[in-house]
Write a protein that holds these residues in place. Structure first.
Motif, PDB file in Angstrom:
ATOM      1  N   THR A   1      -0.285  -7.140   2.388  1.00 33.88           N
ATOM      2  CA  THR A   1       0.663  -6.255   1.698  1.00 33.88           C
ATOM      3  C   THR A   1       0.582  -6.446   0.198  1.00 33.88           C
ATOM      4  O   THR A   1       0.561  -5.471  -0.573  1.00 33.88           O
TER       5      THR A   1
ATOM      6  N   ALA B   1      -3.008  -0.537  -5.337  1.00 37.20           N
ATOM      7  CA  ALA B   1      -2.406   0.756  -5.693  1.00 37.20           C
ATOM      8  C   ALA B   1      -1.997   0.773  -7.157  1.00 37.20           C
ATOM      9  O   ALA B   1      -2.197   1.770  -7.867  1.00 37.20           O
TER      10      ALA B   1
ATOM     11  N   GLU C   1       6.618   4.589  -9.693  1.00 38.47           N
ATOM     12  CA  GLU C   1       5.404   5.325  -9.336  1.00 38.47           C
ATOM     13  C   GLU C   1       4.455   4.466  -8.503  1.00 38.47           C
ATOM     14  O   GLU C   1       3.804   4.961  -7.573  1.00 38.47           O
TER      15      GLU C   1
ATOM     16  N   ALA D   1       5.899   4.356  -5.013  1.00 40.20           N
ATOM     17  CA  ALA D   1       5.662   5.620  -4.317  1.00 40.20           C
ATOM     18  C   ALA D   1       4.215   5.725  -3.845  1.00 40.20           C
ATOM     19  O   ALA D   1       3.942   6.159  -2.722  1.00 40.20           O
ATOM     20  N   ALA D   2       3.282   5.320  -4.704  1.00 40.10           N
ATOM     21  CA  ALA D   2       1.866   5.383  -4.338  1.00 40.10           C
ATOM     22  C   ALA D   2       1.550   4.453  -3.181  1.00 40.10           C
ATOM     23  O   ALA D   2       0.702   4.763  -2.331  1.00 40.10           O
ATOM     24  N   ALA D   3       2.228   3.311  -3.121  1.00 41.34           N
ATOM     25  CA  ALA D   3       2.001   2.345  -2.047  1.00 41.34           C
ATOM     26  C   ALA D   3       2.877   2.614  -0.826  1.00 41.34           C
ATOM     27  O   ALA D   3       2.774   1.899   0.172  1.00 41.34           O
ATOM     28  N   GLU D   4       3.755   3.610  -0.934  1.00 40.91           N
ATOM     29  CA  GLU D   4       4.648   4.014   0.158  1.00 40.91           C
ATOM     30  C   GLU D   4       5.586   2.882   0.576  1.00 40.91           C
ATOM     31  O   GLU D   4       5.768   2.600   1.758  1.00 40.91           O
ATOM     32  N   VAL D   5       6.180   2.235  -0.439  1.00 42.78           N
ATOM     33  CA  VAL D   5       7.211   1.227  -0.197  1.00 42.78           C
ATOM     34  C   VAL D   5       8.359   1.501  -1.152  1.00 42.78           C
ATOM     35  O   VAL D   5       8.223   2.264  -2.110  1.00 42.78           O
ATOM     36  N   SER D   6       9.486   0.850  -0.917  1.00 37.94           N
ATOM     37  CA  SER D   6      10.625   0.988  -1.817  1.00 37.94           C
ATOM     38  C   SER D   6      10.454   0.041  -3.003  1.00 37.94           C
ATOM     39  O   SER D   6       9.703  -0.940  -2.940  1.00 37.94           O
TER      40      SER D   6
ATOM     41  N   THR E   1      11.341  -3.529  -2.082  1.00 35.41           N
ATOM     42  CA  THR E   1      10.257  -4.173  -1.337  1.00 35.41           C
ATOM     43  C   THR E   1       9.163  -4.632  -2.287  1.00 35.41           C
ATOM     44  O   THR E   1       8.647  -5.751  -2.180  1.00 35.41           O
TER      45      THR E   1
END
Length: 210
Positions: free
Chosen positions: A20, A27, A44, A47-52, A55
């Motif tokens: 992770t 990213a 940003e 968002a690119a890594a698709e996590v909050s 996190t």
């Protein structure tokens, strides 16, 4: 038996966390290379890594650490080399010199003797961003502390020695990086890089009791 299963579970969790961390860093670096470090927000990257964002911050306390993650494994590298050398009866400076020569031969990016386009782009990002250069100082201090612990002996003497060794390694790498970034080939720089490493470690051996 239960303890063994727990150990395997802990190892699996750690490997998952490291994957992770790597994905988050990759990213971030991709965005930084595309648009510049200062132009990319943490939101940003998340968002690119698709996590909050929370996190992301659990894995990386600062935006700079996202870019410098690939240095994390090298932070205590000198200390690990000294400890491994001690097990074989190799003097610390001899072990570190052999490790550096091996790194130069392998074109390890950490030595600066590497002309892979992705490596050069990353180094331009790193050395061209004041915030990242400043953050690297913290990594260097931790590297010095780890090496001083590995050298042992008189605490002040070990700290002084560690500071000199880490600084020498940094300067050698920066010199190689600057020449290759300036357009020279690895082949053109290699002989000088090897000679500089020999000269630097000769000076260290003359002045340090290691």
């Amino acid at each position: 038996m239960a303890g063994g299963e727990g150990g395997r579970g802990d190892g699996l969790r750690e490997r998952k966390k490291e994957r992770t961390r790597q994905a988050l860093s990759d990213a971030a670096v991709a965005l930084f290379l595309e648009r510049g470090f200062d132009a990319v927000s943490v939101a940003e990257v998340a968002a690119a890594a698709e996590v909050s964002k929370p996190t992301l911050f659990r894995y990386f306390p600062a935006k700079e650490d996202l870019a410098l993650h690939r240095f994390a494994d090298h932070e205590d590298e000198a200390a690990r080399v000294v400890v491994a050398g001690r097990r074989t009866g190799t003097a610390p400076l001899d072990a570190l010199y052999a490790h550096l020569r091996d790194g130069l031969a392998r074109r390890d990016p950490v030595t600066g003797l590497c002309d892979h386009p992705a490596v050069l782009a990353y180094l331009r990002l790193l050395y061209g961003t004041p915030a990242l250069v400043a953050r690297m100082h913290a990594y260097q201090l931790r590297s010095e502390a780890a090496l001083a612990d590995a050298l042992a002996g008189d605490p002040l003497g070990a700290r002084l020695a560690a500071g000199q060794i880490v600084t020498v390694l940094r300067i050698l790498a920066e010199e190689n990086t600057a020449r290759i970034a300036g357009g020279e080939t690895v082949e053109a720089v290699e002989a000088d890089a090897v000679a500089a490493a020999e000269l630097a470690f000769h000076a260290l051996r003359e002045g340090l009791p290691y």
